[in-house]
Write an enzyme that holds these catalytic residues in place. Structure first.
Site, short mmCIF file in Angstrom:
data_model
loop_
_atom_site.label_atom_id
_atom_site.label_comp_id
_atom_site.label_asym_id
_atom_site.label_seq_id
_atom_site.Cartn_x
_atom_site.Cartn_y
_atom_site.Cartn_z
N ASP A 282 0.85 -1.20 0.00
CA ASP A 282 0.00 0.00 0.00
C ASP A 282 0.88 1.24 0.00
O ASP A 282 2.06 1.20 0.37
CB ASP A 282 -0.96 0.01 1.20
N GLU B 254 -0.08 -0.81 5.86
CA GLU B 254 1.03 -0.31 6.67
C GLU B 254 0.95 1.19 6.82
O GLU B 254 1.20 1.74 7.88
CB GLU B 254 2.37 -0.70 6.02
ZN LIG Z 1 6.84 2.09 4.01
#
Ligand SMILES: [Zn+2]
Length: 384
Positions: free
Chosen positions: A73, A139
């Protein structure tokens, strides 16, 4: 032959802004599947958050087991018109591949995959132990349906990792300048002082909480939390907002609040740190100030990987390819390494972070080649 450049490009072309996957994990699934990995896709959910797709791929059954971790992501592109090349184009210009995620961290993942495929090719398609990829799509945002759950899921299936390389952009200015072997913890707090509302002309009938909160803020800022140590800079407490919310000029408010964040090193645990802050506030407050601190839950505990044979091996590969001896650093914000550290020793080494999260995020094509060579060298020596 899959090379890091074309793989980075394929990944960058998926606009996988958290929580969207946009096909990014599918790119890895295809390449790793073709190389003989057993690839699993797992979706995690939590009330009030978006479902997130994750990937776990493993080849080999034996030990040692080296896992490459990472995330597909990315943060939003921001003002797309401000980019030299469209943020999800993967265009190459003057030796740089442009795109959101180029260094943070699709490029790092692509180098790890390319190095692994090359290692497998040179070794009859099988590692001497096991290699795996732990990749999440969660994340950059709140990180609740990502690595933390993927590790629990893997542990429940009996997966055991011996070492982990997380390919976050660990380098500050040039490839090879830093390896991260730890990260500070982070804890938010809200300091609340209660007073008694009243008219400013009759202060004897009121109790102004501004006086109290100013005193407590001063006290908490007065003394350092520690001096730091060989591996970490000193911990620091920053007040980020002081809020009374009072629009009325002749009214003493009933309550004052101040928000703060602490970035702390391994001189503390989360619990000992909170106890220290409360102790200092209590001392400054005495009986005169009615106060409390709210501590929102934090999943950012401090960690550090002890330098040893594993860090030496990676450092050696970096030196050989770049001619630079990297610093073992613990600077910067948090990463998923904090979760991985509960399962096995982890270090972070990836691309150069200078343009991450910025307009015109880009990676030098040469850095992709050299990072692939570093991972490839490390793999050869790890399983030697
Ligand atoms: Zn990163």
């Amino acid at each position: 032959m899959t090379d890091a450049l074309s793989l980075t490009r394929d990944l960058v072309r998926c606009p996988s802004v958290t929580p969207a996957d946009a096909g990014a994990l599918g790119v890895l699934q295809r390449v790793l599947g073709e190389a003989g990995f057993v690839v699993e896709r797992v979706t995690f959910s939590e009330k009030g958050t978006a479902d997130i797709d994750n990937l776990y791929a493993r080849i080999g059954n034996g030990r040692p087991h080296l896992t490459f971790a990472g995330h597909t992501d990315v943060v939003p592109a921001g003002d797309e018109k401000a980019w030299t090349r469209a943020p999800f184009s993967g265009d190459i210009k003057d030796g740089f591949l442009y795109g959101r995620g180029a260094v943070d961290m699709k490029g790092g993942l692509a180098c790890a995959v390319a190095a692994t495929l090359d290692y497998l090719k040179a070794n009859g398609g099988k590692p001497k132990g096991s290699i795996s990829f732990l990749v999440t799509g969660d994340e950059e945002s709140i990180a609740v349906n990502g690595t933390i759950k993927l590790l629990q899921w893997a542990a429940a299936r009996g997966e055991k990792f011996d070492h982990c390389i997380l390919g976050e952009p660990s380098n500050v200015e040039t490839l090879g300048d830093s390896v991260k072997i730890g990260r500070r913890g982070s804890q938010n707090g809200i300091l609340i002082v209660e007073g008694k509302q009243g008219h400013v002309a009759y202060p004897e009938r009121a109790d102004n909480p501004v006086r109290g909160i100013v005193r407590l803020i001063a006290a908490l800022n007065a003394e350092p939390l520690d001096q730091g140590n060989d591996h970490f800079q000193p911990s620091n407490l920053e007040f980020t907002s002081v809020d009374v919310g009072n629009e009325t000029v002749n009214l003493i408010p009933a309550q004052a609040r101040a928000r703060f964040n602490i970035r702390y090193n391994d001189c503390h645990t989360n619990a000992s740190l909170r106890a220290l802050i409360e102790q200092r506030a209590a001392k400054a407050a005495g009986d005169a100030i009615r106060w409390r601190i709210e501590w929102p839950p934090s999943n950012v505990e401090v960690f550090r990987t002890e330098p040893g044979p594993f860090t030496d091996l990676v450092v050696g590969a970096i030196e050989e390819v770049t001619g630079r001896k990297p610093k073992l650093s613990t600077l910067g914000g948090t990463s998923d390494a904090r979760f991985i550290a509960n399962y096995c020793p982890v270090l972070e080494f990836g691309l150069v972070g200078q343009t991450m999260h910025a307009i015109d995020e880009r990676v030098a094509v040469d850095d992709l080649e050299r990072l692939t060579r570093i991972y490839r060298l490390a793999l050869g020596r790890y399983f030697a």
